[in-house]
Design an enzyme around this catalytic site. Structure first.
Site, PDB file in Angstrom:
ATOM      1  N   ASN A 156      27.268   5.171 -28.260  1.00  0.00           N
ATOM      2  CA  ASN A 156      27.041   4.845 -29.662  1.00  0.00           C
ATOM      3  C   ASN A 156      28.331   5.163 -30.382  1.00  0.00           C
ATOM      4  O   ASN A 156      28.792   6.294 -30.326  1.00  0.00           O
ATOM      5  CB  ASN A 156      25.948   5.722 -30.281  1.00  0.00           C
ATOM      6  CG  ASN A 156      24.595   5.456 -29.659  1.00  0.00           C
ATOM      7  OD1 ASN A 156      24.267   4.326 -29.333  1.00  0.00           O
ATOM      8  ND2 ASN A 156      23.811   6.512 -29.505  1.00  0.00           N
ATOM      9  N   HIS A 167      33.986  12.288 -31.854  1.00  0.00           N
ATOM     10  CA  HIS A 167      34.733  12.517 -30.610  1.00  0.00           C
ATOM     11  C   HIS A 167      34.285  11.457 -29.591  1.00  0.00           C
ATOM     12  O   HIS A 167      33.090  11.273 -29.388  1.00  0.00           O
ATOM     13  CB  HIS A 167      34.417  13.928 -30.082  1.00  0.00           C
ATOM     14  CG  HIS A 167      35.385  14.378 -29.047  1.00  0.00           C
ATOM     15  ND1 HIS A 167      36.260  15.422 -29.240  1.00  0.00           N
ATOM     16  CD2 HIS A 167      35.616  13.926 -27.797  1.00  0.00           C
ATOM     17  CE1 HIS A 167      36.984  15.580 -28.152  1.00  0.00           C
ATOM     18  NE2 HIS A 167      36.611  14.690 -27.254  1.00  0.00           N
ATOM     19  N   HIS A 169      32.772   9.662 -26.802  1.00  0.00           N
ATOM     20  CA  HIS A 169      31.859  10.131 -25.761  1.00  0.00           C
ATOM     21  C   HIS A 169      30.789   9.084 -25.475  1.00  0.00           C
ATOM     22  O   HIS A 169      30.564   8.179 -26.281  1.00  0.00           O
ATOM     23  CB  HIS A 169      31.177  11.431 -26.190  1.00  0.00           C
ATOM     24  CG  HIS A 169      30.245  11.262 -27.352  1.00  0.00           C
ATOM     25  ND1 HIS A 169      30.696  11.137 -28.651  1.00  0.00           N
ATOM     26  CD2 HIS A 169      28.893  11.160 -27.416  1.00  0.00           C
ATOM     27  CE1 HIS A 169      29.660  10.980 -29.456  1.00  0.00           C
ATOM     28  NE2 HIS A 169      28.538  10.981 -28.731  1.00  0.00           N
ATOM     29  N   GLN A 171      26.713   8.672 -23.359  1.00  0.00           N
ATOM     30  CA  GLN A 171      25.578   9.418 -22.828  1.00  0.00           C
ATOM     31  C   GLN A 171      25.151   8.799 -21.506  1.00  0.00           C
ATOM     32  O   GLN A 171      25.333   7.596 -21.279  1.00  0.00           O
ATOM     33  CB  GLN A 171      24.422   9.395 -23.814  1.00  0.00           C
ATOM     34  CG  GLN A 171      24.750  10.091 -25.124  1.00  0.00           C
ATOM     35  CD  GLN A 171      23.498  10.403 -25.917  1.00  0.00           C
ATOM     36  OE1 GLN A 171      22.517  10.915 -25.378  1.00  0.00           O
ATOM     37  NE2 GLN A 171      23.527  10.082 -27.190  1.00  0.00           N
TER      38      GLN A 171
HETATM   39  P1  H2U Z   1      25.455  10.447 -29.842  1.00  0.00           P
HETATM   40  O1  H2U Z   1      26.004   9.734 -28.613  1.00  0.00           O
HETATM   41  O2  H2U Z   1      24.368   9.654 -30.462  1.00  0.00           O
HETATM   42  O3  H2U Z   1      26.529  10.833 -30.776  1.00  0.00           O
HETATM   43  O4  H2U Z   1      24.799  11.792 -29.300  1.00  0.00           O
HETATM   44  C1  H2U Z   1      25.538  12.884 -28.809  1.00  0.00           C
HETATM   45  C2  H2U Z   1      24.680  13.757 -27.955  1.00  0.00           C
HETATM   46  O5  H2U Z   1      25.325  15.019 -27.785  1.00  0.00           O
HETATM   47  C3  H2U Z   1      23.306  14.034 -28.544  1.00  0.00           C
HETATM   48  O6  H2U Z   1      22.345  13.542 -27.633  1.00  0.00           O
HETATM   49  C4  H2U Z   1      24.373  16.017 -27.719  1.00  0.00           C
HETATM   50  C5  H2U Z   1      23.250  15.554 -28.650  1.00  0.00           C
HETATM   51  O7  H2U Z   1      22.007  16.067 -28.216  1.00  0.00           O
HETATM   52  N1  H2U Z   1      24.950  17.292 -28.116  1.00  0.00           N
HETATM   53  C6  H2U Z   1      24.866  18.370 -27.251  1.00  0.00           C
HETATM   54  O8  H2U Z   1      24.288  18.249 -26.169  1.00  0.00           O
HETATM   55  N2  H2U Z   1      25.434  19.561 -27.599  1.00  0.00           N
HETATM   56  C7  H2U Z   1      26.062  19.768 -28.776  1.00  0.00           C
HETATM   57  O9  H2U Z   1      26.558  20.838 -29.020  1.00  0.00           O
HETATM   58  C8  H2U Z   1      26.176  18.678 -29.773  1.00  0.00           C
HETATM   59  C9  H2U Z   1      25.605  17.367 -29.396  1.00  0.00           C
HETATM   60 ZN    ZN Z   2      36.236  16.653 -30.840  1.00  0.00          ZN
END
Ligand code: H2U
Ligand code: ZN
Length: 343
Positions: A156, A167, A169, A171
């Site tokens: 996303n 940042h 990334h 999933q």
């Molecule tokens: P997005 O791809 O929608 O931005 O989601 C990021 C994921 O990162 C989200 O599922 C996880 C959230 O649960 N996350 C962590 O596991 N640890 C964190 O400290 C922040 C975000």
């Molecule tokens: Zn970062």
């Protein structure tokens, strides 16, 4: 070319079996609705408050290593857990109208780079190749578990698409069940193979290359098109020419070519409305259920919401929610604009 450019018509998404309504004349209508705020200001290379940057502490207290390439961790707030789920079926034995199933899986987060302000468009090819390698490894690692029958990799990008963090990334969700979208695609690909003894997407690639009007660009190994049945205004599909069911089937050279495609396409998207282009993207690959899947052809979808400008997006509401998805510009017109930008 088919005479489908001026009047309203429906097109069939042969991958999902669903229809989309196309109303080319509607693009002229005035817009007094919501205009999104301009995208975020420039980000720093390192953000001390980011949960994903190297060396920082995440929301639940774990500390990220000082990673220098990609970095994968188990989601701290996973939608699926690996433990055997509580049996819920017995609770609903009273009526066939109330149906539920326990579900298990593993959710991970994969950082593309230690640099907070990089995107696919701004990364070096070698850095994107490392991301593809991460996807391959994660697909293999999650998929080999007996309770994981499907692995969904997705990104996303942008707050408009619900990204919680800028940042770069993605999933990675491995699940016991095959999710709705790949399940529909599996049925269509299997039906087509049974009927015609050929792969649906191999045949579709051949057709799109011969028509040409929805092709954005191609290299030796991949084709990028706005699919005939696109729902989102600038939706695209990335297709490998070689029939392969998942990322483990692509060669080193093809991985380099995929990196080039991802970099180029995201840069074109950013140029379209002169803004960091929001989207959800992801790969559809064969299930990891231990069965043979000759019908499956690896591909990636990009679903970007923007329609007319950096501030005006397509809403999937009203008729889309209650009836059928509808689009205002033809896929061919969208492809033409993207093709011009991609050079
Ligand atoms: P997005 O791809 O929608 O931005 O989601 C990021 C994921 O990162 C989200 O599922 C996880 C959230 O649960 N996350 C962590 O596991 N640890 C964190 O400290 C922040 C975000
Ligand atoms: Zn970062």
């Amino acid at each position: 070319m088919l005479p489908l450019h001026d009047s309203s018509h429906r097109r069939l998404n042969v991958l999902t079996g669903e229809w989309v309504l196309i109303s080319p004349h509607r693009a002229q209508r005035p817009w007094q609705g919501q205009v999104e705020r301009a995208q975020e200001q420039r980000e720093p290379a390192y953000d001390p408050s980011c949960y994903l940057c190297p060396g920082n502490t995440r929301a639940r207290g774990e500390r990220n290593p000082s990673y220098s390439s990609t970095f994968v961790f188990d989601n701290d707030y996973p939608a699926l857990r690996p433990e055997r789920p509580e049996p819920v079926e017995a609770a609903m034995a009273e009526s066939p109208l109330i149906v539920a199933q326990g579900e298990r899986g593993i959710c991970r987060v994969g950082c593309f780079s230690p640099r907070h302000n990089l995107t696919l468009a701004g990364m070096e090819l070698g850095e994107i190749i490392a991301v593809i390698e991460m996807w391959r490894q994660q697909f293999a690692d999650l998929g080999e578990r007996d309770f994981i029958n499907y692995v969904q990799i997705f990104e996303n990008r942008g707050t408009m698409m619900g990204a919680s963090n800028s940042h770069p990334h993605c999933q990675l969700w491995g699940s016991y069940s095959i999710p709705n979208e790949p399940a529909k695609e599996q049925t269509s690909q299997r039906d087509y193979m049974e009927s015609y003894q050929r792969c649906l997407l191999c045949e579709y690639i051949r057709l799109e290359r011969s028509y040409g009007d929805r092709v954005i660009f191609q290299n030796e190994s991949f084709l990028v098109v706005v699919p005939f049945w696109a729902v989102w205004p600038f939706e695209t599909l990335i297709l490998p020419f070689q029939h392969t069911a998942d990322l483990s089937g692509i060669t080193g050279a093809q991985s380099d070519q995929l990196a080039e495609v991802l970099q180029k396409l995201s840069a074109c998207y950013d140029r379209l409305f002169n803004t960091p282009f929001p989207y959800s993207m992801g790969f559809h690959q064969q299930p990891t259920d231990g069965e043979a899947h000759p019908e499956w052809h690896l591909h990636a979808h990009f679903f970007p919401p923007l329609l007319r400008s950096a501030g005006i997006r397509k809403f999937m509401v009203g008729f889309e929610l209650l009836g059928t998805p509808q689009r205002d510009i033809t896929p061919e017109a969208a492809a033409e604009r993207l093709r011009e930008l991609c050079g």
